[in-house]
Design a protein around this motif. Sequence first.
Motif, mmCIF file in Angstrom:
data_model
loop_
_atom_site.group_PDB
_atom_site.id
_atom_site.type_symbol
_atom_site.label_atom_id
_atom_site.label_comp_id
_atom_site.label_asym_id
_atom_site.label_seq_id
_atom_site.Cartn_x
_atom_site.Cartn_y
_atom_site.Cartn_z
ATOM 1 N N VAL A 275 -39.217 37.937 19.927
ATOM 2 C CA VAL A 275 -37.862 38.467 19.754
ATOM 3 C C VAL A 275 -37.014 37.493 18.945
ATOM 4 N N ARG A 276 -37.119 36.209 19.233
ATOM 5 C CA ARG A 276 -36.330 35.230 18.489
ATOM 6 C C ARG A 276 -36.694 35.241 17.007
ATOM 7 N N GLU A 277 -37.976 35.380 16.716
ATOM 8 C CA GLU A 277 -38.410 35.434 15.317
ATOM 9 C C GLU A 277 -37.928 36.720 14.651
ATOM 10 N N ALA A 278 -38.054 37.845 15.367
ATOM 11 C CA ALA A 278 -37.600 39.122 14.807
ATOM 12 C C ALA A 278 -36.087 39.123 14.615
ATOM 13 N N ARG A 279 -35.365 38.492 15.536
ATOM 14 C CA ARG A 279 -33.897 38.414 15.430
ATOM 15 C C ARG A 279 -33.494 37.682 14.151
ATOM 16 N N ALA A 280 -34.165 36.597 13.864
ATOM 17 C CA ALA A 280 -33.852 35.825 12.657
ATOM 18 C C ALA A 280 -34.151 36.625 11.399
ATOM 19 N N PRO A 290 -25.530 45.010 0.795
ATOM 20 C CA PRO A 290 -24.146 45.131 0.324
ATOM 21 C C PRO A 290 -23.207 45.782 1.336
ATOM 22 N N ALA A 291 -23.753 46.645 2.200
ATOM 23 C CA ALA A 291 -22.901 47.365 3.157
ATOM 24 C C ALA A 291 -22.490 46.514 4.347
ATOM 25 N N VAL A 292 -23.044 45.325 4.459
ATOM 26 C CA VAL A 292 -22.784 44.463 5.618
ATOM 27 C C VAL A 292 -21.761 43.386 5.258
ATOM 28 N N ARG A 293 -20.738 43.290 6.063
ATOM 29 C CA ARG A 293 -19.712 42.259 5.855
ATOM 30 C C ARG A 293 -20.093 40.940 6.518
ATOM 31 N N ARG A 294 -20.558 41.038 7.760
ATOM 32 C CA ARG A 294 -20.878 39.798 8.483
ATOM 33 C C ARG A 294 -21.878 40.073 9.594
ATOM 34 N N VAL A 295 -22.812 39.148 9.765
ATOM 35 C CA VAL A 295 -23.734 39.164 10.898
ATOM 36 C C VAL A 295 -23.450 37.917 11.723
ATOM 37 N N TYR A 296 -23.077 38.104 12.977
ATOM 38 C CA TYR A 296 -22.745 36.953 13.815
ATOM 39 C C TYR A 296 -24.017 36.283 14.348
ATOM 40 N N PRO A 297 -23.990 34.970 14.485
ATOM 41 C CA PRO A 297 -25.125 34.296 15.125
ATOM 42 C C PRO A 297 -25.287 34.797 16.545
ATOM 43 N N SER A 298 -26.521 34.880 17.012
ATOM 44 C CA SER A 298 -26.761 35.434 18.344
ATOM 45 C C SER A 298 -27.881 34.696 19.048
ATOM 46 N N ALA A 299 -27.657 34.427 20.336
ATOM 47 C CA ALA A 299 -28.708 33.858 21.186
ATOM 48 C C ALA A 299 -29.288 34.918 22.107
ATOM 49 N N GLY A 300 -28.877 36.183 21.931
ATOM 50 C CA GLY A 300 -29.383 37.280 22.750
ATOM 51 C C GLY A 300 -30.431 38.089 22.008
ATOM 52 N N ASN A 301 -30.737 39.271 22.518
ATOM 53 C CA ASN A 301 -31.715 40.138 21.847
ATOM 54 C C ASN A 301 -30.991 41.243 21.074
ATOM 55 N N GLY A 334 -13.177 46.536 15.178
ATOM 56 C CA GLY A 334 -12.951 47.838 14.581
ATOM 57 C C GLY A 334 -13.910 48.224 13.480
ATOM 58 N N ASP A 335 -14.750 47.300 13.027
ATOM 59 C CA ASP A 335 -15.722 47.607 11.969
ATOM 60 C C ASP A 335 -17.150 47.204 12.370
ATOM 61 N N ALA A 336 -17.405 47.117 13.686
ATOM 62 C CA ALA A 336 -18.653 46.497 14.135
ATOM 63 C C ALA A 336 -19.577 47.451 14.884
ATOM 64 N N LEU A 337 -20.859 47.214 14.721
ATOM 65 C CA LEU A 337 -21.918 47.850 15.496
ATOM 66 C C LEU A 337 -22.769 46.747 16.109
ATOM 67 N N ARG A 338 -23.361 47.033 17.267
ATOM 68 C CA ARG A 338 -24.300 46.092 17.879
ATOM 69 C C ARG A 338 -25.700 46.686 17.785
ATOM 70 N N ILE A 339 -26.619 45.906 17.248
ATOM 71 C CA ILE A 339 -27.983 46.379 17.022
ATOM 72 C C ILE A 339 -28.948 45.551 17.859
ATOM 73 N N SER A 340 -29.642 46.194 18.777
ATOM 74 C CA SER A 340 -30.656 45.493 19.573
ATOM 75 C C SER A 340 -31.844 45.146 18.693
#
Length: 363
Positions: A275-280, A290-301, A334-340
């Motif tokens: 999961v950690r490798e796939a997350r990275a 181009p459609a993505v503004r920002r991806v936050y660092p994450s220690a979760g899945n 207001g512009d965010a989605l969470r992707i498992s």
Amino acid sequence: MSTTVNALLREDLRDFGGYRSARSEALSGSVWLNANESAWANPSDPGATLRRYPSPQPQGLRERLAQLYRVAPAQLLIGRGSDEGIDLLVRAFCAPGRGRIVIAPPVFGMYAVCARLHGAEVVEVPLRDSEAGLCADLAAMGDAALESGASLLFLCSPGNPSGELLPLDAIAALARHLRGRCLVVVDEAYGEYADVPSATTLLTDHDNIAVLRTLSKAHALAAARVGCVIGNPALIEALRRCQAPYPVPQPVVEAALAALAPEALALTRNRMQAVREARARLADGLRALPAVRRVYPSAGNFLLVRFVDAQDAFNALLAAGVVVRDMRALPQLGDALRISVGTMEECRRVLAVLATLRVEAAA
């Protein structure tokens, strides 16, 4: 009783014994006629194992969980997922209509839900959006707890949905600051994905820390609903008096024990690394779109992702059969989605769909 539990437990519950079920008594016998159970098995239960009430705190599972989290069994209370642990803490430490908790939104919604259902005030110290990510201001949260007289302060590490991992030394400093005044609850539902020491390592020196763990995520038992509160034995005993008599059904106990067998745990550890490798890889792929503004660092899945047009992204994924979590109703998102983080094939599918979004829409 610990300093913090004695100071913060609802006064009307300090001498409260709770409900003692028939299974609470340490008795032995061959004919059990003390719980008004059926003398006959249900036709769907040929093994005749389900007609008896389960143990309130099944000893074998409690010992296995204590071993997993490296604590003593007396420091652990099993419940129906982390949600029950949250509810029990609010129930025990917030007087109805007068209690207060501190949270850092946007964060897991059950802290506020349990508080509000119990008539407790929710004191909010919002996460700060910075180059490092969406980060909790622990000093400000501690000050808010003291100023408001809150008895509970909830931390989520790794944060949901922020993905933030809180340093243990900062949690310890917060607990010292609030000793005797407020209980610091550290929700580690996603702790296995971070691969760092748990806040349980702080329990010896801090009687005002409680830790929430669950088998729902890393151990793939979300439908079984197995979680626990870990803390000072006095805290665990106080929560147990507030708990319903039979929180863990016997089939759930058996599923949990199977999931905690050595071979199953070895597989889980391997999957955490995957999961950690796939997350990275997923994060890198998303940042290149181009459609993505920002991806936050994450220690979760999971990954918290800001889009140029979140509705467009959500619709495109849904049309392709991919369901993600819409976070736009939460403050600051207001512009965010969470992707498992799914399988490698599922992650590739997400990237392929989002890559089809028109560049003009991301301009």
